[in-house]
Design an enzyme around this catalytic site. Structure first.
Site, short mmCIF file in Angstrom:
data_model
loop_
_atom_site.label_atom_id
_atom_site.label_comp_id
_atom_site.label_asym_id
_atom_site.label_seq_id
_atom_site.Cartn_x
_atom_site.Cartn_y
_atom_site.Cartn_z
N GLU A 37 0.81 -1.22 0.00
CA GLU A 37 0.00 0.00 0.00
C GLU A 37 0.84 1.27 0.00
O GLU A 37 0.33 2.36 0.31
CB GLU A 37 -0.95 -0.01 1.19
CG GLU A 37 -2.01 -1.11 1.08
CD GLU A 37 -3.13 -0.93 2.09
OE1 GLU A 37 -4.25 -0.62 1.65
OE2 GLU A 37 -2.88 -1.08 3.31
N HIS A 56 -0.86 6.14 7.09
CA HIS A 56 -1.98 5.24 6.81
C HIS A 56 -2.18 4.38 8.04
O HIS A 56 -1.25 3.74 8.52
CB HIS A 56 -1.69 4.37 5.59
CG HIS A 56 -2.70 3.29 5.36
ND1 HIS A 56 -4.05 3.52 5.43
CD2 HIS A 56 -2.55 1.96 5.10
CE1 HIS A 56 -4.69 2.39 5.20
NE2 HIS A 56 -3.80 1.42 5.01
N HIS A 58 -4.83 1.67 10.47
CA HIS A 58 -5.95 0.74 10.57
C HIS A 58 -6.63 0.86 11.93
O HIS A 58 -7.13 -0.13 12.46
CB HIS A 58 -5.46 -0.70 10.37
CG HIS A 58 -4.89 -0.96 9.02
ND1 HIS A 58 -4.05 -2.02 8.76
CD2 HIS A 58 -5.02 -0.30 7.84
CE1 HIS A 58 -3.69 -2.01 7.49
NE2 HIS A 58 -4.27 -0.98 6.91
N HIS A 138 -11.54 -0.20 6.26
CA HIS A 138 -10.09 -0.34 6.16
C HIS A 138 -9.34 0.49 7.20
O HIS A 138 -8.54 -0.02 7.96
CB HIS A 138 -9.66 0.06 4.74
CG HIS A 138 -8.24 -0.22 4.41
ND1 HIS A 138 -7.84 -0.55 3.13
CD2 HIS A 138 -7.12 -0.21 5.16
CE1 HIS A 138 -6.52 -0.75 3.13
NE2 HIS A 138 -6.06 -0.54 4.35
#
Length: 214
Positions: A37, A56, A58, A138
């Site tokens: 990613e 990023h 989660h 996500h």
């Protein structure tokens, strides 16, 4: 970025991979396996020249808001930067035009990452309109013009989500910030990452989990 490794375990330069912003590919031909990613980062940098750091996450505190009709909104004074509604990017918006693609919800190519980056919207001075966007089922992506502030945005996004969920669990209407309140609190606290940053660094430095051999 970290090679294919839990980021908290990064300890030396051998654990890092340098990528090209234009295509998300490693600079070195013999680079170790990296994160699939990574394109999230490269496409955000391509789209917004003012962005200098991307996270990023989660976060399980935040994910419920990505699959709910209840928007994540600033309701906690440290998270005014979230504004009155955080955009939600849905990978299905890309899948519909590419039905044969793997629909594993991971952002593993330029077309998905580019669509995610665009969901942040165009703001001023090369920055996105929204510093944070949720990713359905996500997690989220956070951006800023510095490492310190992107961590600030990430930490308080999760904390705001926790506060908002707890308030919703009380079974009453939640009083979120007005547009003016979100703007003004975001402007004020946005100048204050210098305060929590040394604490976060100290917490990492004193944890036996982390090693720094660089």
């Amino acid at each position: 970025m970290s090679r294919y490794l839990a980021p908290a375990l990064v300890a030396s330069v051998d654990d890092l991979v340098i990528y090209r912003v234009e295509n998300g590919q490693p600079v070195a031909t013999d680079a170790p396996r990296g994160f699939s990613e990574r394109f999230i980062h490269s496409e955000v940098y391509k789209a917004y020249q003012g962005v200098q750091a991307v996270v990023h996450s989660h976060s399980l505190e935040v994910v419920p808001f990505s699959i709910s009709t209840t928007p994540l909104q600033a309701c906690f004074h440290m998270a005014g930067f979230l504004g009155t509604a955080v955009p939600i990017w849905d990978a299905a918006s890309v899948y519909k035009d590419h039905p044969d693609d793997n629909q594993d919800m991971l952002v593993k190519n330029v077309k998905l990452a580019s669509a995610l980056a665009r969901s942040l919207g165009d703001g001023a001075q090369g920055m996105p309109k929204h510093p944070v966007a949720l990713m359905r089922g996500h997690g989220f992506v956070a951006t800023s013009n510095s490492l310190e502030m992107v961590i600030f945005n990430s930490v308080y996004t999760a904390q705001n989500a926790r506060v908002q969920r707890q308030a919703l669990s009380l079974g009453t209407d939640v009083q979120v910030f007005t547009e003016r309140e979100a703007h003004d609190t975001g402007t004020t606290t946005g100048q204050g990452a210098v305060k929590p940053w040394p604490l976060w660094v100290a917490e990492v430095s004193k944890s036996s989990l982390y090693q720094n051999l660089m």
